[in-house]
Design a protein around this motif. Structure first.
Motif, PDB file in Angstrom:
ATOM      1  N   GLN A   3       0.870  -1.602   0.089  1.00 55.86           N
ATOM      2  CA  GLN A   3      -0.323  -0.310  -0.272  1.00 55.86           C
ATOM      3  C   GLN A   3       1.122   1.047  -0.103  1.00 55.86           C
ATOM      4  O   GLN A   3       0.525   2.365   0.139  1.00 55.86           O
ATOM      5  N   ILE A   6       2.264   4.717  -4.667  1.00 60.12           N
ATOM      6  CA  ILE A   6       2.286   4.333  -6.179  1.00 60.12           C
ATOM      7  C   ILE A   6       0.470   3.414  -6.417  1.00 60.12           C
ATOM      8  O   ILE A   6      -0.615   3.986  -6.995  1.00 60.12           O
ATOM      9  N   PRO A   7       0.036   2.467  -5.367  1.00 61.55           N
ATOM     10  CA  PRO A   7      -0.185   1.360  -5.942  1.00 61.55           C
ATOM     11  C   PRO A   7      -1.608   1.966  -4.609  1.00 61.55           C
ATOM     12  O   PRO A   7      -2.900   1.444  -5.032  1.00 61.55           O
ATOM     13  N   ALA A   8      -1.249   2.676  -3.666  1.00 62.25           N
ATOM     14  CA  ALA A   8      -2.549   3.196  -3.203  1.00 62.25           C
ATOM     15  C   ALA A   8      -3.719   4.141  -3.327  1.00 62.25           C
ATOM     16  O   ALA A   8      -3.154   4.373  -4.670  1.00 62.25           O
ATOM     17  N   ASP A   9      -4.362   3.827  -3.136  1.00 60.79           N
ATOM     18  CA  ASP A   9      -5.497   4.932  -3.568  1.00 60.79           C
ATOM     19  C   ASP A   9      -6.531   5.281  -2.985  1.00 60.79           C
ATOM     20  O   ASP A   9      -6.168   5.058  -0.851  1.00 60.79           O
ATOM     21  N   GLY A  10      -7.605   6.237  -2.850  1.00 60.07           N
ATOM     22  CA  GLY A  10      -8.564   6.849  -1.702  1.00 60.07           C
ATOM     23  C   GLY A  10      -7.358   7.124   0.056  1.00 60.07           C
ATOM     24  O   GLY A  10      -6.343   7.933  -1.070  1.00 60.07           O
ATOM     25  N   GLU A  11      -7.909   7.177   0.727  1.00 57.32           N
ATOM     26  CA  GLU A  11      -7.506   7.503   2.242  1.00 57.32           C
ATOM     27  C   GLU A  11      -6.320   7.074   2.369  1.00 57.32           C
ATOM     28  O   GLU A  11      -5.493   7.883   2.493  1.00 57.32           O
ATOM     29  N   TRP A  13      -3.547   6.674  -0.164  1.00 57.25           N
ATOM     30  CA  TRP A  13      -2.812   7.727  -1.015  1.00 57.25           C
ATOM     31  C   TRP A  13      -2.908   8.991   0.322  1.00 57.25           C
ATOM     32  O   TRP A  13      -2.284   9.744   0.414  1.00 57.25           O
ATOM     33  N   ARG A  14      -3.954  10.171   0.056  1.00 56.82           N
ATOM     34  CA  ARG A  14      -4.214  11.339   1.224  1.00 56.82           C
ATOM     35  C   ARG A  14      -3.780  10.951   2.131  1.00 56.82           C
ATOM     36  O   ARG A  14      -2.736  11.886   2.313  1.00 56.82           O
ATOM     37  N   ARG A  17       0.374  10.396   1.422  1.00 54.76           N
ATOM     38  CA  ARG A  17       1.006  12.085   1.249  1.00 54.76           C
ATOM     39  C   ARG A  17       1.074  13.400   2.130  1.00 54.76           C
ATOM     40  O   ARG A  17       1.849  13.202   2.199  1.00 54.76           O
ATOM     41  N   THR A 190       7.662   2.133  -2.335  1.00 57.35           N
ATOM     42  CA  THR A 190       7.436   2.482  -3.692  1.00 57.35           C
ATOM     43  C   THR A 190       9.037   3.860  -3.380  1.00 57.35           C
ATOM     44  O   THR A 190       9.083   3.306  -4.669  1.00 57.35           O
TER      45      THR A 190
END
Length: 250
Positions: A3, A6-11, A13-14, A17, A190
Motif C-alpha cells: 500500500q 503508487i499502488p495505494a488509492d483513496g484515503e 493515498w491521501r 501523502r 515505493t
C-alpha cells in the motif's frame, strides 16, 4: 509495493501523502542537493573518468540507474548502496523487483496472484526471494533508525533534520507519525523501486538527445560554467539554470 504511494488509492493515498510531503522542506532539499553533488562526482570521477581514459563505451541507462539508486538510498533511508562500484544481494534484489514490476504492468493475466503459480513459475520464485531480501533490509533500516531517534536529544521543529541521519525515514519516525512498520516499509519500497527508475529514464533520454544536438549541449555547458563554476551546485544556483531546466523538462 503493498500500500505504498503508487499502488495505494483513496484515503490511504491521501494519508500517506500528507505524512510524506512535510519531509521535503527547505533544509532537507539543501542537504540533499549537496549529497547529489557528491554522488555525481563519485560517478564522474570514477566509472566515467575510467571509460574516458580507456575509450571504453558506457551503457548510460545502467549508469544513471545505479547513480539514482545510490542517491535515493541515501535520501530516503540513509543507506549506502554504492551500486556504481559493486553489486550486493540487496542491489540485485532491487533490480529483480523492478524488472518484475515492469513485467506485471504489461502482462495481460495476473497469474502471480494464484498462490500455487508463485512457487511453480521460476521468475515468481525469484521475485519472492528478492522481496524477502529487500524487506529484511528495510526492516533493519527502520529498526536502526528507530533506535537513533530514541537516543537523540534533538528538539522537533517544522523543518526538522537530523545531522546524523537527514533521511525521509528519520523525519517520519521523529515526527511521531503513527504508522505501522508494514505501511512504512511499503512507502519506502515505493520510493526505492519507482523513484530511481523514473529519474534514470529522464537522464538517459536527455543525454541521448543532447548527443544529437551538440549546439544545445554547448549552451548547457556554458550556462553551468557561468552559474556554478567548478564547485557543487547549490539550490539557489540550480534555480538560475533556466536553460538547463527547460531542456530537462522538454
Amino acid at each position: 509495493m503493498g500500500q505504498g504511494l503508487i499502488p495505494a488509492d483513496g484515503e490511504v493515498w491521501r494519508t500517506r501523502r500528507r505524512a510524506l510531503v512535510p519531509a521535503l522542506h527547505k533544509k532537507y532539499i539543501a542537504s540533499m542537493v549537496n549529497m547529489f553533488g557528491d554522488c555525481a562526482l563519485h560517478g564522474s570521477n570514477g566509472k566515467l573518468a575510467d571509460a574516458a581514459r580507456s575509450g571504453e563505451p558506457v551503457e548510460m541507462e545502467n549508469f544513471f540507474s545505479r547513480l539514482a539508486l545510490d542517491i535515493i538510498g541515501k535520501a530516503v533511508f540513509n543507506y549506502e548502496f554504492d551500486s556504481l562500484t559493486h553489486d550486493d544481494p540487496v542491489i540485485t534484489a532491487v533490480y529483480t523487483a523492478l524488472r518484475e514490476a515492469e513485467y506485471r504492468s504489461t502482462y495481460p493475466i495476473a497469474y502471480w496472484n494464484i498462490p500455487p503459480l508463485r512457487y511453480l513459475v521460476p521468475r515468481q520464485r525469484q521475485c519472492m526471494d528478492a522481496l524477502k531480501i529487500i524487506n529484511e533490509c528495510l526492516d533493519g533500516l527502520i529498526a536502526k533508525c528507530k533506535a537513533l531517534v530514541a537516543e537523540e536529544d534533538q528538539e522537533w521543529e517544522e523543518e526538522f533534520i537530523s545531522e546524523r541521519d537527514p533521511s525521509i525515514l528519520h523525519f517520519l519516525l521523529a515526527s511521531g507519525d503513527e504508522i505501522s512498520s508494514k505501511q512504512l516499509r511499503d512507502d519506502l519500497m515505493t520510493l526505492l523501486i519507482a523513484g530511481h527508475e523514473t529519474t534514470a529514464a529522464v537522464l538517459t533520454w536527455t543525454f541521448y538527445l543532447l548527443a544529437q544536438h551538440p549546439d544545445v549541449f554547448d549552451r548547457i555547458r556554458a550556462e553551468v560554467d557561468e552559474v556554478v563554476g567548478d564547485g557543487k551546485p547549490t539550490v539557489e544556483q540550480i534555480r538560475q539554470l533556466k536553460f538547463t531546466t527547460r531542456v530537462i523538462n522538454e
